[in-house]
Motif scaffolding. Sequence first.
Motif, PDB file in Angstrom:
ATOM      1  N   GLU A  31     -29.863 -25.414  -5.828  1.00 29.55           N
ATOM      2  CA  GLU A  31     -28.445 -25.671  -6.039  1.00 29.55           C
ATOM      3  C   GLU A  31     -27.562 -24.887  -4.880  1.00 29.55           C
ATOM      4  O   GLU A  31     -26.393 -25.188  -4.629  1.00 29.55           O
ATOM      5  CB  GLU A  31     -27.876 -25.105  -7.370  1.00 29.55           C
ATOM      6  N   THR A  32     -28.110 -24.094  -3.957  1.00 28.95           N
ATOM      7  CA  THR A  32     -27.467 -23.369  -3.055  1.00 28.95           C
ATOM      8  C   THR A  32     -28.182 -23.545  -1.551  1.00 28.95           C
ATOM      9  O   THR A  32     -27.572 -24.423  -0.798  1.00 28.95           O
ATOM     10  CB  THR A  32     -27.465 -22.124  -3.317  1.00 28.95           C
TER      11      THR A  32
ATOM     12  N   ARG B 235     -26.674 -16.870  -8.624  1.00 32.66           N
ATOM     13  CA  ARG B 235     -26.004 -18.196  -8.050  1.00 32.66           C
ATOM     14  C   ARG B 235     -24.967 -17.816  -7.185  1.00 32.66           C
ATOM     15  O   ARG B 235     -24.966 -18.276  -6.112  1.00 32.66           O
ATOM     16  CB  ARG B 235     -25.797 -19.241  -9.201  1.00 32.66           C
TER      17      ARG B 235
ATOM     18  N   CYS C  71     -26.593 -16.312  -4.035  1.00 34.09           N
ATOM     19  CA  CYS C  71     -27.228 -17.215  -3.276  1.00 34.09           C
ATOM     20  C   CYS C  71     -25.857 -18.166  -2.340  1.00 34.09           C
ATOM     21  O   CYS C  71     -26.042 -18.757  -1.293  1.00 34.09           O
ATOM     22  CB  CYS C  71     -27.991 -17.933  -4.092  1.00 34.09           C
ATOM     23  N   GLU C  72     -25.049 -18.602  -3.361  1.00 38.20           N
ATOM     24  CA  GLU C  72     -24.061 -19.479  -2.843  1.00 38.20           C
ATOM     25  C   GLU C  72     -23.091 -19.141  -1.824  1.00 38.20           C
ATOM     26  O   GLU C  72     -22.816 -19.568  -0.474  1.00 38.20           O
ATOM     27  CB  GLU C  72     -23.230 -20.339  -3.684  1.00 38.20           C
ATOM     28  N   SER C  73     -22.886 -17.777  -1.778  1.00 39.36           N
ATOM     29  CA  SER C  73     -22.117 -17.017  -0.900  1.00 39.36           C
ATOM     30  C   SER C  73     -23.001 -16.990   0.402  1.00 39.36           C
ATOM     31  O   SER C  73     -22.413 -17.333   1.335  1.00 39.36           O
ATOM     32  CB  SER C  73     -21.517 -15.569  -1.359  1.00 39.36           C
TER      33      SER C  73
ATOM     34  N   LYS D 248     -23.281 -20.113   1.976  1.00 36.78           N
ATOM     35  CA  LYS D 248     -21.901 -20.870   2.725  1.00 36.78           C
ATOM     36  C   LYS D 248     -21.582 -20.047   4.142  1.00 36.78           C
ATOM     37  O   LYS D 248     -21.269 -20.790   4.988  1.00 36.78           O
ATOM     38  CB  LYS D 248     -20.740 -20.699   1.848  1.00 36.78           C
TER      39      LYS D 248
ATOM     40  N   GLU E   1     -17.710 -28.471   3.237  1.00 35.70           N
ATOM     41  CA  GLU E   1     -18.016 -28.577   1.899  1.00 35.70           C
ATOM     42  C   GLU E   1     -17.702 -30.134   1.417  1.00 35.70           C
ATOM     43  O   GLU E   1     -16.955 -30.584   1.367  1.00 35.70           O
ATOM     44  CB  GLU E   1     -17.089 -27.746   0.838  1.00 35.70           C
TER      45      GLU E   1
ATOM     46  N   ARG F  54     -26.233 -34.186  -5.918  1.00 39.43           N
ATOM     47  CA  ARG F  54     -26.778 -33.353  -4.743  1.00 39.43           C
ATOM     48  C   ARG F  54     -27.130 -34.063  -3.583  1.00 39.43           C
ATOM     49  O   ARG F  54     -27.074 -33.486  -2.552  1.00 39.43           O
ATOM     50  CB  ARG F  54     -27.567 -32.137  -5.270  1.00 39.43           C
TER      51      ARG F  54
ATOM     52  N   TRP G 222     -22.977 -27.928   1.568  1.00 38.56           N
ATOM     53  CA  TRP G 222     -22.428 -27.236   2.638  1.00 38.56           C
ATOM     54  C   TRP G 222     -22.914 -27.427   4.176  1.00 38.56           C
ATOM     55  O   TRP G 222     -24.288 -27.426   4.218  1.00 38.56           O
ATOM     56  CB  TRP G 222     -22.054 -25.702   2.366  1.00 38.56           C
TER      57      TRP G 222
END
Length: 414
Positions: free
Chosen positions: A227-228, A272, A275-277, A280, A294, A307, A397
Amino acid sequence: MSTFYEVAEKLEHLHVLETGSVTTPKGYTAGGLHCGIRFKQKDLGWVYSEVPAEAAGVYTTNLIKGAPLHVTQDSIAQEGKLQGIIVNSGKANTCTGEQGIQDAYEMRKNFTDMLNIKEHYGAVVSTGVIGELLPMEKVNSGISQIPAAIKKNEPNHFEKAILTTDTFTKNVAVQMNIGGKTISIGGAAKGSGMIHPNMATMLSFITTDANVPHSDLHAALKEVTDETFNCISVDGDTSTNDMVLLLANGLAQNDLLTKDHLEWQTFVEGLRFVCESLAKQIARDGEGATKLIEVQVSGLEDDHVARQIAKSIISSNLVKTAIHGEDPNWGRIVCSVGYSGTPLNPDDLTVSIGPVKVVENGLPLPYDEGKATQELKEEHVTLFVDFNQGVGRGNAWGCDLSYEYVRINASYRT
């Protein structure tokens, strides 16, 4: 960075530390030094846990893999634990044959000997130019300095030592309360080029002091990675070396946290967010990038399909160049939706550039091109695609593609 904190505010149980790092969780130290692989920059870094930690890894899908990946996979396979990670930048130790494998094992042995830990508790990671052997005399000299340096705990030095063409270091940490105990998750990463979906395409190191068994830790990392990290793209190239490693040393002394625990999702949301941070930050630091892009896709039958479409849009060089040129050419967005490989009804398609809606029900709308252009001048550009068919959602992203990207990659070895 503000975007990450805005997201965290919606998750009230997460506390984001503005100065957090990979050593925010209890029991971890990290550092970095210059051993001579590169001309001046720090090029050898490490992360160390006071006690053996449960470990999970996710690795590149490139069929050509660097020697260090094989060694790290071997380490985790033996007990599912790690206690130290050694990383060099400058040379990838890929396509180096049997000598490269021997050098990676030598790095592991010398590193773990210096720390007085089991040899298979060491992970080895390399990043840099492909096809060149490591200067092992310099590497080993650097490793010999680690026992004295490890007491200082300098995570910022670690973050610098793992960089290649990056323009800034990447870090994040969050804390949450689970079962009356404060759980911390911290992370550091590198990556700015050769970044494309389908893990792994960069280096990311995540630590936590939570008490989590290996099998559940691996399942959580795999879920969150999809997801990231798997939803970022800079240039369409998937690296040969890169990976995500997650360590959990249990020093928060919480009750065992498994997928059946009532607060398991709290832990997963924290992971999450970290990992998303990092994902990005990697996307924003694309080589020569001037904008973070994004893509938010909604209204489809499930999240996976959404996705897939989001990744198709973010991976389009035509979309990237249009955004770099601040040209609201929505036709490029629609085109990339169409070749995403997912079944869809184009008559349900709605597209917006920021708040400016440009397509509805598959047809162009009259819109204020000046306002759309203004949205593309922002450092963070958001594209919205909605199919109004279901509840499936997915984000991806990436960054714009600039003249500077060509210059950087045309002279990578010089």
